[in-house]
Design an enzyme around this catalytic site. Structure first.
Site, PDB file in Angstrom:
ATOM      1  N   ARG A 120       0.811  -1.234   0.000  1.00  0.00           N
ATOM      2  CA  ARG A 120       0.000   0.000   0.000  1.00  0.00           C
ATOM      3  C   ARG A 120       0.832   1.266   0.000  1.00  0.00           C
ATOM      4  NH1 ARG A 120      -3.075  -3.054   3.657  1.00  0.00           N
ATOM      5  NH2 ARG A 120      -4.859  -3.965   2.586  1.00  0.00           N
ATOM      6  N   LYS A 142       3.214  11.320 -10.962  1.00  0.00           N
ATOM      7  CA  LYS A 142       2.421  10.463 -11.847  1.00  0.00           C
ATOM      8  C   LYS A 142       3.231   9.196 -12.129  1.00  0.00           C
ATOM      9  CE  LYS A 142       0.845  13.207 -15.315  1.00  0.00           C
ATOM     10  NZ  LYS A 142       0.032  13.328 -16.539  1.00  0.00           N
ATOM     11  N   GLU A 184      11.216  19.689 -24.166  1.00  0.00           N
ATOM     12  CA  GLU A 184      10.426  19.924 -22.944  1.00  0.00           C
ATOM     13  C   GLU A 184      10.983  21.135 -22.175  1.00  0.00           C
ATOM     14  OE1 GLU A 184       7.667  18.212 -22.387  1.00  0.00           O
ATOM     15  OE2 GLU A 184       7.925  16.235 -23.298  1.00  0.00           O
ATOM     16  N   LYS A 240       8.231  22.830 -13.648  1.00  0.00           N
ATOM     17  CA  LYS A 240       7.410  21.651 -13.338  1.00  0.00           C
ATOM     18  C   LYS A 240       7.051  21.639 -11.852  1.00  0.00           C
ATOM     19  CE  LYS A 240       5.527  17.484 -13.933  1.00  0.00           C
ATOM     20  NZ  LYS A 240       5.673  16.281 -14.716  1.00  0.00           N
ATOM     21  N   GLU A 250      -4.031  17.416 -11.597  1.00  0.00           N
ATOM     22  CA  GLU A 250      -4.412  17.727 -12.968  1.00  0.00           C
ATOM     23  C   GLU A 250      -5.846  18.214 -13.096  1.00  0.00           C
ATOM     24  OE1 GLU A 250      -3.406  14.445 -15.627  1.00  0.00           O
ATOM     25  OE2 GLU A 250      -1.667  15.564 -16.267  1.00  0.00           O
ATOM     26  N   ARG A 254      -2.071  22.235 -14.357  1.00  0.00           N
ATOM     27  CA  ARG A 254      -1.171  21.213 -14.887  1.00  0.00           C
ATOM     28  C   ARG A 254      -1.397  20.952 -16.373  1.00  0.00           C
ATOM     29  NH1 ARG A 254       0.887  16.224 -10.991  1.00  0.00           N
ATOM     30  NH2 ARG A 254       2.314  15.311 -12.498  1.00  0.00           N
ATOM     31  N   ASN A 258       0.796  20.399 -21.072  1.00  0.00           N
ATOM     32  CA  ASN A 258       0.403  19.650 -22.266  1.00  0.00           C
ATOM     33  C   ASN A 258       0.625  20.446 -23.560  1.00  0.00           C
ATOM     34  OD1 ASN A 258      -0.637  17.033 -22.830  1.00  0.00           O
ATOM     35  ND2 ASN A 258      -2.492  17.999 -23.637  1.00  0.00           N
ATOM     36  N   HIS A 261       1.514  18.973 -26.941  1.00  0.00           N
ATOM     37  CA  HIS A 261       1.315  17.530 -26.806  1.00  0.00           C
ATOM     38  C   HIS A 261       0.068  17.014 -27.521  1.00  0.00           C
ATOM     39  CE1 HIS A 261       4.586  17.823 -24.029  1.00  0.00           C
ATOM     40  NE2 HIS A 261       4.508  16.562 -23.642  1.00  0.00           N
ATOM     41  N   HIS A 265       1.254  14.061 -29.522  1.00  0.00           N
ATOM     42  CA  HIS A 265       0.847  12.668 -29.291  1.00  0.00           C
ATOM     43  C   HIS A 265       0.302  12.034 -30.564  1.00  0.00           C
ATOM     44  CE1 HIS A 265       0.402  13.327 -24.690  1.00  0.00           C
ATOM     45  NE2 HIS A 265       1.535  12.709 -24.961  1.00  0.00           N
ATOM     46  N   HIS A 277       9.420  11.132 -28.297  1.00  0.00           N
ATOM     47  CA  HIS A 277       8.364  11.990 -27.751  1.00  0.00           C
ATOM     48  C   HIS A 277       8.708  13.478 -27.911  1.00  0.00           C
ATOM     49  CE1 HIS A 277       5.278  13.373 -24.973  1.00  0.00           C
ATOM     50  NE2 HIS A 277       6.221  14.003 -24.298  1.00  0.00           N
TER      51      HIS A 277
HETATM   52  N1  NAD Z   1       5.264  10.549 -14.976  1.00  0.00           N
HETATM   53  C1  NAD Z   1       5.261  11.609 -15.743  1.00  0.00           C
HETATM   54  O1  NAD Z   1       4.824  12.687 -15.343  1.00  0.00           O
HETATM   55  C2  NAD Z   1       5.813  11.501 -17.127  1.00  0.00           C
HETATM   56  C3  NAD Z   1       6.030  12.652 -17.871  1.00  0.00           C
HETATM   57  C4  NAD Z   1       6.590  12.532 -19.135  1.00  0.00           C
HETATM   58  C5  NAD Z   1       6.908  11.276 -19.629  1.00  0.00           C
HETATM   59  N2  NAD Z   1       6.675  10.171 -18.882  1.00  0.00           N
HETATM   60  C6  NAD Z   1       7.033   8.827 -19.384  1.00  0.00           C
HETATM   61  O2  NAD Z   1       8.440   8.807 -19.549  1.00  0.00           O
HETATM   62  C7  NAD Z   1       8.777   7.839 -20.540  1.00  0.00           C
HETATM   63  C8  NAD Z   1       9.840   8.433 -21.434  1.00  0.00           C
HETATM   64  O3  NAD Z   1      10.945   8.786 -20.645  1.00  0.00           O
HETATM   65  P1  NAD Z   1      12.397   9.025 -21.248  1.00  0.00           P
HETATM   66  O4  NAD Z   1      12.297   9.911 -22.408  1.00  0.00           O
HETATM   67  O5  NAD Z   1      13.254   9.383 -20.107  1.00  0.00           O
HETATM   68  O6  NAD Z   1      12.754   7.609 -21.868  1.00  0.00           O
HETATM   69  P2  NAD Z   1      13.493   6.297 -21.330  1.00  0.00           P
HETATM   70  O7  NAD Z   1      13.320   6.118 -19.884  1.00  0.00           O
HETATM   71  O8  NAD Z   1      13.044   5.204 -22.215  1.00  0.00           O
HETATM   72  O9  NAD Z   1      15.026   6.623 -21.636  1.00  0.00           O
HETATM   73  C9  NAD Z   1      15.408   6.840 -22.970  1.00  0.00           C
HETATM   74  C10 NAD Z   1      16.552   5.918 -23.395  1.00  0.00           C
HETATM   75  O10 NAD Z   1      17.761   6.389 -22.815  1.00  0.00           O
HETATM   76  C11 NAD Z   1      18.407   5.349 -22.084  1.00  0.00           C
HETATM   77  N3  NAD Z   1      19.045   6.034 -20.962  1.00  0.00           N
HETATM   78  C12 NAD Z   1      18.423   6.646 -19.937  1.00  0.00           C
HETATM   79  N4  NAD Z   1      19.301   7.343 -19.210  1.00  0.00           N
HETATM   80  C13 NAD Z   1      20.514   7.147 -19.770  1.00  0.00           C
HETATM   81  C14 NAD Z   1      21.814   7.624 -19.489  1.00  0.00           C
HETATM   82  N5  NAD Z   1      22.036   8.500 -18.504  1.00  0.00           N
HETATM   83  N6  NAD Z   1      22.826   7.211 -20.276  1.00  0.00           N
HETATM   84  C15 NAD Z   1      22.591   6.388 -21.313  1.00  0.00           C
HETATM   85  N7  NAD Z   1      21.387   5.921 -21.664  1.00  0.00           N
HETATM   86  C16 NAD Z   1      20.355   6.308 -20.886  1.00  0.00           C
HETATM   87  C17 NAD Z   1      17.328   4.381 -21.743  1.00  0.00           C
HETATM   88  O11 NAD Z   1      17.846   3.081 -21.595  1.00  0.00           O
HETATM   89  C18 NAD Z   1      16.420   4.477 -22.957  1.00  0.00           C
HETATM   90  O12 NAD Z   1      16.909   3.666 -23.995  1.00  0.00           O
HETATM   91  C19 NAD Z   1       7.492   7.490 -21.243  1.00  0.00           C
HETATM   92  O13 NAD Z   1       7.113   6.189 -20.848  1.00  0.00           O
HETATM   93  C20 NAD Z   1       6.481   8.502 -20.736  1.00  0.00           C
HETATM   94  O14 NAD Z   1       5.190   7.993 -20.672  1.00  0.00           O
HETATM   95  C21 NAD Z   1       6.148  10.261 -17.649  1.00  0.00           C
HETATM   96 ZN    ZN Z   2       6.091  15.495 -22.831  1.00  0.00          ZN
END
Ligand code: NAD
Ligand code: ZN
Length: 379
Positions: A120, A142, A184, A240, A250, A254, A258, A261, A265, A277
């Site tokens: 939990r 999130k 971003e 942020k 949200e 918040r 977007n 986006h 998206h 992205h």
């Molecule tokens: N929770 C939220 O508020 C929120 C907001 C935006 C995005 N997201 C989520 O985040 C995800 C995308 O995140 P991301 O862009 O960080 O992608 P990711 O976590 O997939 O990382 C991108 C790539 O870089 C590699 N990598 C990461 N850090 C590294 C480093 N320091 N050195 C070498 N390689 C590295 C990873 O292995 C991966 O291949 C999506 O799933 C999205 O839905 C969540």
């Molecule tokens: Zn984004």
């Protein structure tokens, strides 16, 4: 080192951005009164960084176990989540223990959801390793995994206890991922911090980034650049932090995050996730700004300045021709952020401020999408 605070109804926590802040993990845990065992969930691409974290945590007197998770979006799955549960519960995790998430948004979302739901709710500390995660995903609570029918459909709000963004981790991040992250950062400037937008511009000018930006990732031989980029990242993280503090769940503010986006998206889906992205968000920001311009909400100059800055950080606002598939309008209508059939558009009014509109005429959107789908975003 830069420190800021998220303040929401359910939690108040520090967000720390700086070079080598991971060395301070044990002190930060102790400062939060955290005493349990540490469970490190790390992206498999970060084995060296994970070993460093282990070393620091052990030196601080904590017990630590590590699980490496395969890189990539596919890890945000029920199956991978089950493996995390097996590892945590099988290993005897207790309520007072601490989960560390070391990686990008994928690991942050996955480990965050595992922490939200195990016993939990376990304490989670986010250690973002991508630019996107440092300024966005790791802050705000999130968490989610994906479902066969869509992204992030199974999740929970679970605020971290601490966020530590060590910018030296970006040295190994692939250049394309870094570039996508700048989208971003620029977005945060446009929606809320005109000074950040100017600072991004000034650095690009000083470094003569016509196009490309700091794509060679972190240059250890140039500590001044590392320091300058760290300052920009901290400023974007602060946006942020502020927005989440104003609107944890949200309900209002918040939505401004977007920006870019709605169309972004749709492009991501139309491109079958071959574009990153951030690359799609850059195109979406340009399109949203052009919609705002058409509506008389912002000037042509804003559109141009935003496009120039995106370009300076290596981001194109054109759809790659091979990915043009049409059908963006239908994809937009299916976006999660649609409320009772109406799209809520986040549109810029000036650099540093946006407005939310649900009354954007269909033909204006259609016209801007048409320029994209023809591959001829106007110059
Ligand atoms: N929770 C939220 O508020 C929120 C907001 C935006 C995005 N997201 C989520 O985040 C995800 C995308 O995140 P991301 O862009 O960080 O992608 P990711 O976590 O997939 O990382 C991108 C790539 O870089 C590699 N990598 C990461 N850090 C590294 C480093 N320091 N050195 C070498 N390689 C590295 C990873 O292995 C991966 O291949 C999506 O799933 C999205 O839905 C969540
Ligand atoms: Zn984004």
């Amino acid at each position: 080192m830069y420190s800021m605070t998220v303040r929401t109804a359910s939690a108040t926590y520090p967000v720390v951005v700086g070079a080598r802040v991971l060395e301070e993990i044990p002190q930060r845990l102790a400062a939060e009164g955290l005493q349990g065992a540490v469970w490190l969930i790390a992206d498999a691409a970060l084995t060296t960084a994970a070993a460093d974290v282990e070393r620091h945590v052990r030196a601080g007197g904590y017990r630590i176990s590590t699980l490496l998770v395969p890189s990539g979006e596919a890890s945000k799955s029920a199956q991978q989540l089950q493996e995390l549960y097996d590892w945590l519960i099988g290993g005897g995790v207790e309520r007072r223990d601490i989960v560390l998430a070391l990686g990008g948004g994928v690991i942050g979302d996955l480990a965050g959801y595992a922490a939200a739901t195990t016993l939990r709710g376990l304490t989670i500390v986010q250690l973002p390793s991508t630019l996107l995660a440092m300024v966005d995903a790791a802050i705000g609570g999130k968490t989610a995994i994906n479902h066969r029918l869509g992204k992030n459909l199974i999740g929970a709000f679970h605020q971290p206890r601490v966020v530590l963004a060590d910018t030296t981790l970006l040295a190994t991040l692939p250049a394309r991922e870094l570039r996508a992250g700048w989208a971003e950062v620029i977005k945060h400037g446009v929606i809320r911090d005109g000074g950040l937008f100017s600072a991004l511009n000034e650095l690009a000018d000083a470094r003569h980034w016509q196009a490309g930006g700091p794509t060679a990732a972190w240059d250890a031989a140039d500590p001044q650049l590392t320091e300058q980029l760290t300052a920009l990242i901290a400023r974007a993280a602060a946006v942020k932090t502020e927005v989440v503090s104003l609107d944890e769940f949200e309900q209002g503010e918040r939505i401004t995050l977007n920006y870019g986006h709605t169309i972004g998206h749709a492009i991501e889906q139309a491109a079958g996730y071959q574009l990153l992205h951030g690359e799609c968000v850059a195109i979406g920001m340009d399109a949203a700004a052009r919609i705002a311009e058409q509506l008389g909400l912002c000037s042509a100059d804003l559109v141009r300045r935003q496009r120039d800055l995106l370009g300076a950080y290596g981001l194109s606002v054109q759809l790659p021709p091979e990915l043009i598939s049409g059908g963006l309008a239908e994809l937009i209508q299916r976006d999660k952020k649609v409320l009772q059939g109406r799209i809520r558009w986040v549109l810029p009014t000036a650099i540093g401020s946006v407005t939310v509109r649900s009354d954007v005429p269909h033909d204006v959107v259609q016209q801007v999408l048409a320029t994209l789908e023809l591959g001829s975003a106007q110059e």
